[in-house]
Write an enzyme that holds these catalytic residues in place. Sequence first.
Site, PDB file in Angstrom:
ATOM      1  N   ARG A   1      11.802  -5.026   5.239  1.00  0.00           N
ATOM      2  CA  ARG A   1      11.518  -3.629   4.908  1.00  0.00           C
ATOM      3  C   ARG A   1      12.380  -2.659   5.716  1.00  0.00           C
ATOM      4  O   ARG A   1      12.635  -2.854   6.890  1.00  0.00           O
ATOM      5  CB  ARG A   1      10.051  -3.337   5.190  1.00  0.00           C
ATOM      6  CG  ARG A   1       9.731  -1.842   5.150  1.00  0.00           C
ATOM      7  CD  ARG A   1       8.277  -1.550   5.216  1.00  0.00           C
ATOM      8  NE  ARG A   1       7.605  -2.221   6.305  1.00  0.00           N
ATOM      9  CZ  ARG A   1       6.292  -2.299   6.412  1.00  0.00           C
ATOM     10  NH1 ARG A   1       5.527  -1.768   5.474  1.00  0.00           N
ATOM     11  NH2 ARG A   1       5.751  -2.897   7.426  1.00  0.00           N
TER      12      ARG A   1
ATOM     13  N   ARG B   1      -0.813  -8.945  13.259  1.00  0.00           N
ATOM     14  CA  ARG B   1      -1.326  -7.982  12.264  1.00  0.00           C
ATOM     15  C   ARG B   1      -2.126  -8.702  11.183  1.00  0.00           C
ATOM     16  O   ARG B   1      -3.157  -8.215  10.732  1.00  0.00           O
ATOM     17  CB  ARG B   1      -0.155  -7.188  11.666  1.00  0.00           C
ATOM     18  CG  ARG B   1       0.392  -6.152  12.656  1.00  0.00           C
ATOM     19  CD  ARG B   1       1.783  -5.681  12.318  1.00  0.00           C
ATOM     20  NE  ARG B   1       1.890  -5.040  11.029  1.00  0.00           N
ATOM     21  CZ  ARG B   1       3.050  -4.776  10.427  1.00  0.00           C
ATOM     22  NH1 ARG B   1       4.193  -5.105  11.027  1.00  0.00           N
ATOM     23  NH2 ARG B   1       3.073  -4.188   9.260  1.00  0.00           N
TER      24      ARG B   1
ATOM     25  N   ARG C   1      10.803  -0.491  11.339  1.00  0.00           N
ATOM     26  CA  ARG C   1       9.677  -0.295  12.251  1.00  0.00           C
ATOM     27  C   ARG C   1       9.704  -1.279  13.408  1.00  0.00           C
ATOM     28  O   ARG C   1      10.072  -2.432  13.242  1.00  0.00           O
ATOM     29  CB  ARG C   1       8.353  -0.440  11.471  1.00  0.00           C
ATOM     30  CG  ARG C   1       7.951   0.830  10.766  1.00  0.00           C
ATOM     31  CD  ARG C   1       6.856   0.644   9.761  1.00  0.00           C
ATOM     32  NE  ARG C   1       5.710  -0.137  10.210  1.00  0.00           N
ATOM     33  CZ  ARG C   1       4.620  -0.352   9.466  1.00  0.00           C
ATOM     34  NH1 ARG C   1       4.542   0.186   8.255  1.00  0.00           N
ATOM     35  NH2 ARG C   1       3.633  -1.070   9.918  1.00  0.00           N
TER      36      ARG C   1
ATOM     37  N   ARG D   1     -10.309   0.166   8.426  1.00  0.00           N
ATOM     38  CA  ARG D   1      -9.861  -1.184   8.766  1.00  0.00           C
ATOM     39  C   ARG D   1     -10.946  -1.993   9.477  1.00  0.00           C
ATOM     40  O   ARG D   1     -10.703  -3.152   9.812  1.00  0.00           O
ATOM     41  CB  ARG D   1      -8.658  -1.087   9.717  1.00  0.00           C
ATOM     42  CG  ARG D   1      -7.311  -1.222   9.050  1.00  0.00           C
ATOM     43  CD  ARG D   1      -6.272  -0.981  10.119  1.00  0.00           C
ATOM     44  NE  ARG D   1      -5.044  -1.652   9.882  1.00  0.00           N
ATOM     45  CZ  ARG D   1      -3.970  -1.103   9.317  1.00  0.00           C
ATOM     46  NH1 ARG D   1      -4.014   0.126   8.877  1.00  0.00           N
ATOM     47  NH2 ARG D   1      -2.860  -1.781   9.206  1.00  0.00           N
TER      48      ARG D   1
ATOM     49  N   LYS E   1       0.839  -1.214   0.000  1.00  0.00           N
ATOM     50  CA  LYS E   1       0.000   0.000   0.000  1.00  0.00           C
ATOM     51  C   LYS E   1       0.869   1.258   0.000  1.00  0.00           C
ATOM     52  O   LYS E   1       0.683   2.159  -0.801  1.00  0.00           O
ATOM     53  CB  LYS E   1      -0.940   0.012   1.234  1.00  0.00           C
ATOM     54  CG  LYS E   1      -1.824  -1.226   1.358  1.00  0.00           C
ATOM     55  CD  LYS E   1      -2.740  -1.156   2.571  1.00  0.00           C
ATOM     56  CE  LYS E   1      -2.034  -1.220   3.923  1.00  0.00           C
ATOM     57  NZ  LYS E   1      -1.410  -2.517   4.226  1.00  0.00           N
TER      58      LYS E   1
HETATM   59  P1  AP5 Z   1       4.790  -1.617   1.916  1.00  0.00           P
HETATM   60  O1  AP5 Z   1       4.437  -0.834   0.709  1.00  0.00           O
HETATM   61  O2  AP5 Z   1       5.535  -0.947   3.000  1.00  0.00           O
HETATM   62  O3  AP5 Z   1       3.482  -2.373   2.475  1.00  0.00           O
HETATM   63  P2  AP5 Z   1       2.185  -1.811   3.229  1.00  0.00           P
HETATM   64  O4  AP5 Z   1       1.016  -2.455   2.565  1.00  0.00           O
HETATM   65  O5  AP5 Z   1       2.230  -0.328   3.317  1.00  0.00           O
HETATM   66  O6  AP5 Z   1       2.392  -2.533   4.627  1.00  0.00           O
HETATM   67  P3  AP5 Z   1       2.304  -1.967   6.131  1.00  0.00           P
HETATM   68  O7  AP5 Z   1       3.088  -2.940   6.945  1.00  0.00           O
HETATM   69  O8  AP5 Z   1       2.671  -0.536   6.182  1.00  0.00           O
HETATM   70  O9  AP5 Z   1       0.785  -2.170   6.395  1.00  0.00           O
HETATM   71  P4  AP5 Z   1       0.101  -2.250   7.753  1.00  0.00           P
HETATM   72  O10 AP5 Z   1      -1.291  -2.149   7.308  1.00  0.00           O
HETATM   73  O11 AP5 Z   1       0.433  -3.433   8.565  1.00  0.00           O
HETATM   74  O12 AP5 Z   1       0.740  -1.052   8.590  1.00  0.00           O
HETATM   75  P5  AP5 Z   1       0.231   0.403   8.916  1.00  0.00           P
HETATM   76  O13 AP5 Z   1       1.404   1.286   8.962  1.00  0.00           O
HETATM   77  O14 AP5 Z   1      -0.911   0.753   8.041  1.00  0.00           O
HETATM   78  O15 AP5 Z   1       5.612  -2.900   1.412  1.00  0.00           O
HETATM   79  C1  AP5 Z   1       6.205  -3.797   2.342  1.00  0.00           C
HETATM   80  C2  AP5 Z   1       7.619  -4.183   1.845  1.00  0.00           C
HETATM   81  O16 AP5 Z   1       7.501  -4.993   0.686  1.00  0.00           O
HETATM   82  C3  AP5 Z   1       8.495  -2.987   1.451  1.00  0.00           C
HETATM   83  O17 AP5 Z   1       9.824  -3.219   1.850  1.00  0.00           O
HETATM   84  C4  AP5 Z   1       8.392  -2.930  -0.077  1.00  0.00           C
HETATM   85  O18 AP5 Z   1       9.589  -2.448  -0.672  1.00  0.00           O
HETATM   86  C5  AP5 Z   1       8.130  -4.393  -0.441  1.00  0.00           C
HETATM   87  N1  AP5 Z   1       7.183  -4.520  -1.560  1.00  0.00           N
HETATM   88  C6  AP5 Z   1       6.085  -3.749  -1.821  1.00  0.00           C
HETATM   89  N2  AP5 Z   1       5.447  -4.199  -2.923  1.00  0.00           N
HETATM   90  C7  AP5 Z   1       6.153  -5.288  -3.357  1.00  0.00           C
HETATM   91  C8  AP5 Z   1       5.998  -6.195  -4.469  1.00  0.00           C
HETATM   92  N3  AP5 Z   1       4.981  -6.068  -5.342  1.00  0.00           N
HETATM   93  N4  AP5 Z   1       6.905  -7.199  -4.598  1.00  0.00           N
HETATM   94  C9  AP5 Z   1       7.942  -7.324  -3.715  1.00  0.00           C
HETATM   95  N5  AP5 Z   1       8.144  -6.486  -2.646  1.00  0.00           N
HETATM   96  C10 AP5 Z   1       7.263  -5.490  -2.486  1.00  0.00           C
HETATM   97  O19 AP5 Z   1      -0.361   0.211  10.395  1.00  0.00           O
HETATM   98  C11 AP5 Z   1       0.486  -0.058  11.481  1.00  0.00           C
HETATM   99  C12 AP5 Z   1      -0.331  -0.223  12.751  1.00  0.00           C
HETATM  100  O20 AP5 Z   1      -1.038   0.999  13.048  1.00  0.00           O
HETATM  101  C13 AP5 Z   1      -1.446  -1.292  12.698  1.00  0.00           C
HETATM  102  O21 AP5 Z   1      -0.957  -2.569  12.993  1.00  0.00           O
HETATM  103  C14 AP5 Z   1      -2.422  -0.754  13.758  1.00  0.00           C
HETATM  104  O22 AP5 Z   1      -1.960  -1.063  15.059  1.00  0.00           O
HETATM  105  C15 AP5 Z   1      -2.336   0.749  13.585  1.00  0.00           C
HETATM  106  N6  AP5 Z   1      -3.336   1.283  12.631  1.00  0.00           N
HETATM  107  C16 AP5 Z   1      -3.086   1.951  11.453  1.00  0.00           C
HETATM  108  N7  AP5 Z   1      -4.235   2.304  10.850  1.00  0.00           N
HETATM  109  C17 AP5 Z   1      -5.248   1.874  11.662  1.00  0.00           C
HETATM  110  C18 AP5 Z   1      -6.669   1.931  11.563  1.00  0.00           C
HETATM  111  N8  AP5 Z   1      -7.274   2.504  10.500  1.00  0.00           N
HETATM  112  N9  AP5 Z   1      -7.384   1.365  12.567  1.00  0.00           N
HETATM  113  C19 AP5 Z   1      -6.785   0.789  13.639  1.00  0.00           C
HETATM  114  N10 AP5 Z   1      -5.450   0.699  13.785  1.00  0.00           N
HETATM  115  C20 AP5 Z   1      -4.681   1.246  12.799  1.00  0.00           C
HETATM  116 MG    MG Z   2       2.414   1.037   4.927  1.00  0.00          MG
END
Ligand code: AP5
Ligand code: MG
Length: 217
Positions: free
Chosen positions: A127, A172, A161, A88, A13
């Site tokens: 990552r 997660r 992270r 979410r 994402k």
């Molecule tokens: P990346 O693009 O970083 O993936 P992402 O989908 O952004 O993954 P996140 O881990 O950021 O998602 P998340 O939903 O767990 O975390 P968030 O920060 O939202 O890609 C990952 C890696 O793979 C990178 O190194 C990239 O280079 C590589 N990659 C990408 N695409 C690729 C491909 N096609 N092929 C190969 N490699 C690839 O949330 C964190 C925490 O915050 C949650 O756990 C929760 O506690 C809280 N939170 C956030 N939002 C909410 C909400 N709305 N409600 C409740 N809690 C929330």
């Molecule tokens: Mg992300």
Amino acid sequence: MNIILLGPPGAGKGTQAERLEKTHHMIQLSTGDMLRAAVAAGSEIGLKAKAVMEAGELVSDDIMIGIIADRIMQPDCAAGFILDGFPRTTDQAAALDDIMADKQLKLDAVVEMTVDDEALTERITGRFACAKCGAGYHDRFKQPKTPDTCDACGSSEFTRRDDDNAETVKARLAAYHGSTAQIIPYYREKGILRSVDGMAAIDDVTREIEQVLETLQ
Ligand code: AP5
Ligand code: MG
Ligand code: ZN
């Protein structure tokens, strides 16, 4: 244009939102990034969110809906936004509809990025990001062009992270399958759900998302 990028942790994402920001002048609204900034600043929300995020669980709907309602009102969102990590839960999805209706905004598409669970752990544990500008990288899949140097800003400082470990990834993923995946039918029924193959290479995923966006213009 206003879209949601929906997918499990590590689906890509953030990677794709970073690209769409440049090509479409839309603003990335990553709730994860907002919470990490709140934790770093030691704000009231940050203090509440820290332990929840480290456990890989979901921060409360009240907090998240409040954050997004405020953020969408900022003038820079008028050009269009990419929601990354929100909604979410079904309650967050319903609240987003209310917020957008209130501001007479349209949700153009929900782009679901599908990736097998097995691939996600490797993506997340490999990552890292530039400590200065936040550009995202991966040990295997997206290395900086010059080793140890950020492509975007030249910095040599990188961070990982706190929640990017195999143990927290399990929690997660459980939160994704238990709560977040339930909003997929909600958007399918509205007729705005589009799915892309998130298992493909980063450039191919970008191309697929671009094709979806072309159908919306
Ligand atoms: P990346 O693009 O970083 O993936 P992402 O989908 O952004 O993954 P996140 O881990 O950021 O998602 P998340 O939903 O767990 O975390 P968030 O920060 O939202 O890609 C990952 C890696 O793979 C990178 O190194 C990239 O280079 C590589 N990659 C990408 N695409 C690729 C491909 N096609 N092929 C190969 N490699 C690839 O949330 C964190 C925490 O915050 C949650 O756990 C929760 O506690 C809280 N939170 C956030 N939002 C909410 C909400 N709305 N409600 C409740 N809690 C929330
Ligand atoms: Mg992300
Ligand atoms: Zn950088």
